[in-house]
Enzyme design. Structure first.
Site, PDB file in Angstrom:
ATOM      1  N   ARG A  15       6.538  14.232   8.073  1.00 58.94           N
ATOM      2  CA  ARG A  15       5.938  14.776   9.297  1.00 58.94           C
ATOM      3  C   ARG A  15       6.891  15.721  10.027  1.00 58.94           C
ATOM      4  O   ARG A  15       6.459  16.709  10.616  1.00 58.94           O
ATOM      5  CB  ARG A  15       5.501  13.637  10.220  1.00 58.94           C
ATOM      6  CG  ARG A  15       4.195  13.008   9.772  1.00 58.94           C
ATOM      7  CD  ARG A  15       3.736  11.904  10.706  1.00 58.94           C
ATOM      8  NE  ARG A  15       2.386  11.478  10.373  1.00 58.94           N
ATOM      9  CZ  ARG A  15       1.782  10.426  10.911  1.00 58.94           C
ATOM     10  NH1 ARG A  15       2.410   9.686  11.822  1.00 58.94           N
ATOM     11  NH2 ARG A  15       0.549  10.115  10.569  1.00 58.94           N
ATOM     12  N   GLY A  65      -5.222   7.764  10.412  1.00 59.44           N
ATOM     13  CA  GLY A  65      -6.508   7.579  11.092  1.00 59.44           C
ATOM     14  C   GLY A  65      -7.279   8.877  11.263  1.00 59.44           C
ATOM     15  O   GLY A  65      -8.503   8.907  11.109  1.00 59.44           O
ATOM     16  N   LYS A  97     -10.123  -2.655   1.481  1.00 62.19           N
ATOM     17  CA  LYS A  97     -11.340  -3.189   2.092  1.00 62.19           C
ATOM     18  C   LYS A  97     -12.454  -2.175   2.321  1.00 62.19           C
ATOM     19  O   LYS A  97     -12.204  -1.047   2.735  1.00 62.19           O
ATOM     20  CB  LYS A  97     -10.979  -3.812   3.446  1.00 62.19           C
ATOM     21  CG  LYS A  97     -10.183  -5.084   3.284  1.00 62.19           C
ATOM     22  CD  LYS A  97      -9.890  -5.668   4.636  1.00 62.19           C
ATOM     23  CE  LYS A  97      -9.346  -7.083   4.495  1.00 62.19           C
ATOM     24  NZ  LYS A  97      -9.021  -7.636   5.808  1.00 62.19           N
ATOM     25  N   GLY A 113      -3.532   6.924   5.219  1.00 61.80           N
ATOM     26  CA  GLY A 113      -2.868   5.641   4.932  1.00 61.80           C
ATOM     27  C   GLY A 113      -1.933   5.688   3.736  1.00 61.80           C
ATOM     28  O   GLY A 113      -1.005   6.489   3.675  1.00 61.80           O
TER      29      GLY A 113
END
Ligand code: 3PG
Ligand code: MG
Length: 398
Positions: free
Chosen positions: A38, A379, A199, A356
């Site tokens: 980043r 996100g 998930k 992620g």
């Protein structure tokens, strides 16, 4: 970039105070930045503005502090890391508003770079409080947002300031928006998406949006088990959200209606325990032992994923195909990532990845640099894949 004002539109900035929102929410262990991606990404915007004689004032958050200032969430060590990565001095002011910030800015010479302390030391930041925005704006003449990865937050430093000062997208924000446009906004077809991760519950909106937009959707990772179970396949002791079977079925129905092919694992690498070097075997997906856990997709599945990658003109990738953190369950992710990278290098594929674990998985495969674009957003990338407007991006539109 038709839709956004960028640094190309900013005009003369010499002597001007430019507030640049960056994402310095980097992983730190034992006081050291463990992944500086980043920081590297914000270098072009900082260099360009500084070279043109602007006073470059960086605004950023770090972590999720709950009760005001603390050493734990201070950006001071990150200022040092940023100076190292950028190879230039980066000053630091111990507050993002008020006297300390004003004094730091007043002492700047043209071309200097100064980082202000964590904006989240004020609750008002996350509330996008106009009075707080005003205090931030007091230190700048122009606002540049280079933090796509924080653009899903409607905070004072990511959204509010754009209403208050002339606002522009920084070079990284611009590159990110360009890449996303190529990935899903206006992609060359066929478009294939690979979605993995543990998930289904965290990715329902994303899957619902994707099946309407892409031509084929590969589902891997733990979340594939929920789909397999929903269609009646016994997944043994695998991670599986059985209560989400109706949701998985609904997604498959929507996909069929939209003409989107869903590719589920045809075979799996199963083990009795989840640890490095655990004894594992590859079995057909209908033959998972009752006490077995699927920890990766098998070779047959990889072959089919690679075939889909060959057919695709555009690939959007979020999430690993298996439990890639532990060998040998990284094999499918690595093999498919290498294949996508090779197709991209050959000029046959536009590949956009993010969210992620995805960057970590591609780095593990050693191919992150060979993708068309790898987003550092977590996100924000997911919300973009969900088709949701991002407040920090919306506000930059012309
Ligand atoms: C991130 O790390 O994903 C961004 O910096 C946003 O951080 P947040 O999830 O704490 O808002
Ligand atoms: Mg996050």
């Amino acid at each position: 970039m038709a839709g956004f004002k960028t640094l190309d539109d900013i005009g003369a900035v010499s002597g001007k105070r430019v507030l640049v929102r960056v994402d310095l929410n980097v992983p730190v262990a034992d006081g050291k930045v463990t992944d500086a991606t980043r920081i590297e990404r914000i270098a072009p915007t900082i260099a360009e503005l500084s070279k043109k004689g602007a006073k470059v004032i960086l605004l950023a958050h770090f972590g999720r502090p709950k009760d005001g200032p603390s050493a734990e969430f201070s950006l001071e060590p990150i200022a040092r890391a940023t100076a190292e990565v950028l190879g230039r001095p980066v000053g630091f002011a111990a507050d993002c508003i008020g006297d300390k910030a004003a004094e730091g800015v007043a002492a700047m010479k043209d071309g200097d770079v100064l980082l202000l302390e964590n904006t989240r030391f004020y609750k008002a930041e996350e509330k996008n409080d106009p009075a707080f925005t005003e205090k931030l704006a007091a230190n700048g003449d122009i606002y540049v947002n280079d933090a796509f990865s924080a653009a899903h937050r409607a905070h004072a430093s990511t959204e509010g300031l754009a209403h208050r000062l002339p606002a522009y997208a920084g070079r990284t924000m611009q590159a990110e928006l360009d890449a996303l446009e190529k990935g899903l906004g206006n992609p060359v077809r066929p478009v294939v998406a690979i979605v993995g991760g543990a998930k289904v519950s965290t990715k329902i909106d994303l899957l619902m949006n994707l099946v309407r937009k892409v031509d084929a959707l590969v589902i891997g990772g733990g979340m594939a088990n929920t789909f397999l179970a929903a269609r009646g396949t016994d997944v043994g002791k695998s991670l599986c959200e059985h209560d989400l079977a109706p949701t998985a079925k609904q997604i498959m129905i929507e996909a069929a209606e939209a003409g989107c092919a869903i590719i589920l694992p045809a075979d799996g690498v199963v083990a009795k325990e989840f640890k490095a070097g655990a004894k594992s075997e590859t079995v057909a997906i209908e033959a998972v032992p009752a006490d077995g856990m699927i920890l990766d997709v098998g070779e047959k599945t990889v072959q089919s994923v690679n075939d889909w990658i060959d057919r695709a003109a555009t690939l959007v990738w979020n999430g690993p195909l298996g439990a890639f953190e532990i060998e040998p369950f990284d094999r499918a992710t690595v093999a498919a990532a290498m294949h996508a990278a090779a197709r991209t290098k050959a000029g046959k594929l536009v590949s956009v990845a993010g969210g992620g674990d995805t960057v970590a998985a591609l780095n593990h495969a050693g191919v992150a640099d060979d993708f068309t674009y790898v987003s550092t957003a977590g996100g924000a990338f997911l919300e973009w894949m969900e088709g949701k407007p991002l407040p920090g991006v919306e506000v930059l539109k012309r």
